[in-house]
Write an enzyme that holds these catalytic residues in place. Structure first.
Site, PDB file in Angstrom:
ATOM      1  CG  ASP A   1       8.594 -96.424  -0.210  1.00 46.09           C
ATOM      2  OD1 ASP A   1       7.727 -97.295  -0.384  1.00 46.09           O
ATOM      3  OD2 ASP A   1       8.479 -95.273  -0.642  1.00 46.09           O
TER       4      ASP A   1
ATOM      5  CG  ASP B   1       4.093 -99.600  -2.196  1.00 40.13           C
ATOM      6  OD1 ASP B   1       3.415-100.596  -2.468  1.00 40.13           O
ATOM      7  OD2 ASP B   1       3.636 -98.437  -2.238  1.00 40.13           O
TER       8      ASP B   1
END
Length: 328
Positions: A157, A180
């Site tokens: 992230d 991600d």
């Protein structure tokens, strides 16, 4: 002694000529500027100022959890060097706050950008925590935000273009992470960027685009690189059902999985997510084994990937041949 004093004065004059006339504030962690921390400079910007406030940041590692609040608009941060001017912190999602509660993903960010019309040039944004938890380097909720020649370093992230309705443009940037590491609701264009997948991760993007939004993440002329094993990294997976991510004329390394896209183990999202490619190349760009629910854009469909459609009434200052020829 007299020579040393004259040399010092001469150096100060050179510094003023190089920096003082071009910028409103200078930040230097060693004490030679107007402020020693970036946050101190931000706090001195008049609220809701209509004109640009330029802040030059000299080389150094600034370990601070930085916030650009909503009422500090039109700020431009300029680093002395994209690799040597670093804003870094090491919070992570499972870290406890003073009340014993988890910080959470959003709370882990090193930098928060809530203001509109923010620009950053030649800076590194880092979350140095590493593997083991979500750890955001930059969270962006402001509208009309530009990053030019910036670096984003993290693991899980890394970059959070968060807010729906936010329009963000990344030009000549380097974005690094594992899982991600580009995720969120915003509409974001990445042009001429290097997207580096770190070993240990499997997914580049995790868009959560709103159903009503026509565009999510758009990558143009980007280069996807990695130190991960061959065919181990997916281009994206849908964090929310209507995720939208498109790669246009990008170079894919060998690390890209032949299937290209992952459904987050939720087959129903194959019907709602929009994942597409156009004119991509490189060892990871073969389309023979791509998942059937992804799309290959036609030249005719490419007409919609112009700033005047993606960003409506906002056209960032860009050298893009593709966009410049299609914004009239």
């Amino acid at each position: 002694m007299k020579i040393s004093k004259l040399a010092s004065i001469f150096f100060c004059l050179l510094t003023f000529q190089a920096y003082g006339q071009a910028y409103d504030f200078i930040v230097d962690g060693k004490g030679s500027g107007d402020f020693e921390t970036i946050q101190a400079a931000i706090d001195q910007v008049p609220v809701f100022r209509k004109k640009e406030t330029s802040i030059f940041i000299k080389n150094g590692v600034y370990k601070e959890k930085l916030t650009i609040p909503q009422n500090r608009e039109n700020i431009t941060l300029i680093g002395e060097s994209s690799e040597k001017t670093v804003i870094s912190f090491d919070d992570f999602a499972s870290k406890k706050n003073r009340f014993g509660e988890n910080l959470g993903t959003s709370g882990s960010s090193s930098v928060y950008i809530y203001a509109n019309d923010f620009t950053a040039k030649s800076l590194t944004f880092e979350n140095s925590f590493g593997a083991g938890s979500q750890a955001v380097a930059v969270l962006v909720s402001g509208d009309r935000v530009i990053f030019d020649n910036c670096r984003f370093l993290g693991f899980q992230d890394t970059l959070y273009p968060k807010k729906e309705g936010s329009r963000q443009y990344y030009k000549n940037c380097y974005i690094e992470g594992a899982t991600d590491f580009i995720f969120g609701w915003a509409t974001a264009v990445f042009e001429d960027c290097e997207i580096f997948s770190r070993k240990g991760g499997k997914y580049i993007t995790a868009a959560s685009t709103n159903k009503a939004d026509d565009f999510g993440f758009v990558f143009i002329n980007c280069k996807l690189t990695s130190d991960a094993p061959d065919q181990s990294v997916y281009l994206g997976r849908p964090w929310r059902p209507d995720a939208k991510t498109v790669y246009l004329s990008c170079e894919f390394g060998q690390h890209i999985h032949p299937e290209g896209w992952h459904n987050w183990n939720k087959p129903e999202r194959e019907q709602t997510a929009f994942y597409a490619e156009f004119n991509c190349f490189g060892p990871g760009a073969g389309d023979q084994q791509r998942v059937k629910w992804s799309h290959k854009l036609s030249s005719r469909e490419m007409v919609f990937y112009r700033f005047k459609y993606i960003f409506d009434d906002w056209v960032p200052n860009t050298e893009s041949v593709l966009f410049k020829s299609n914004t009239n």
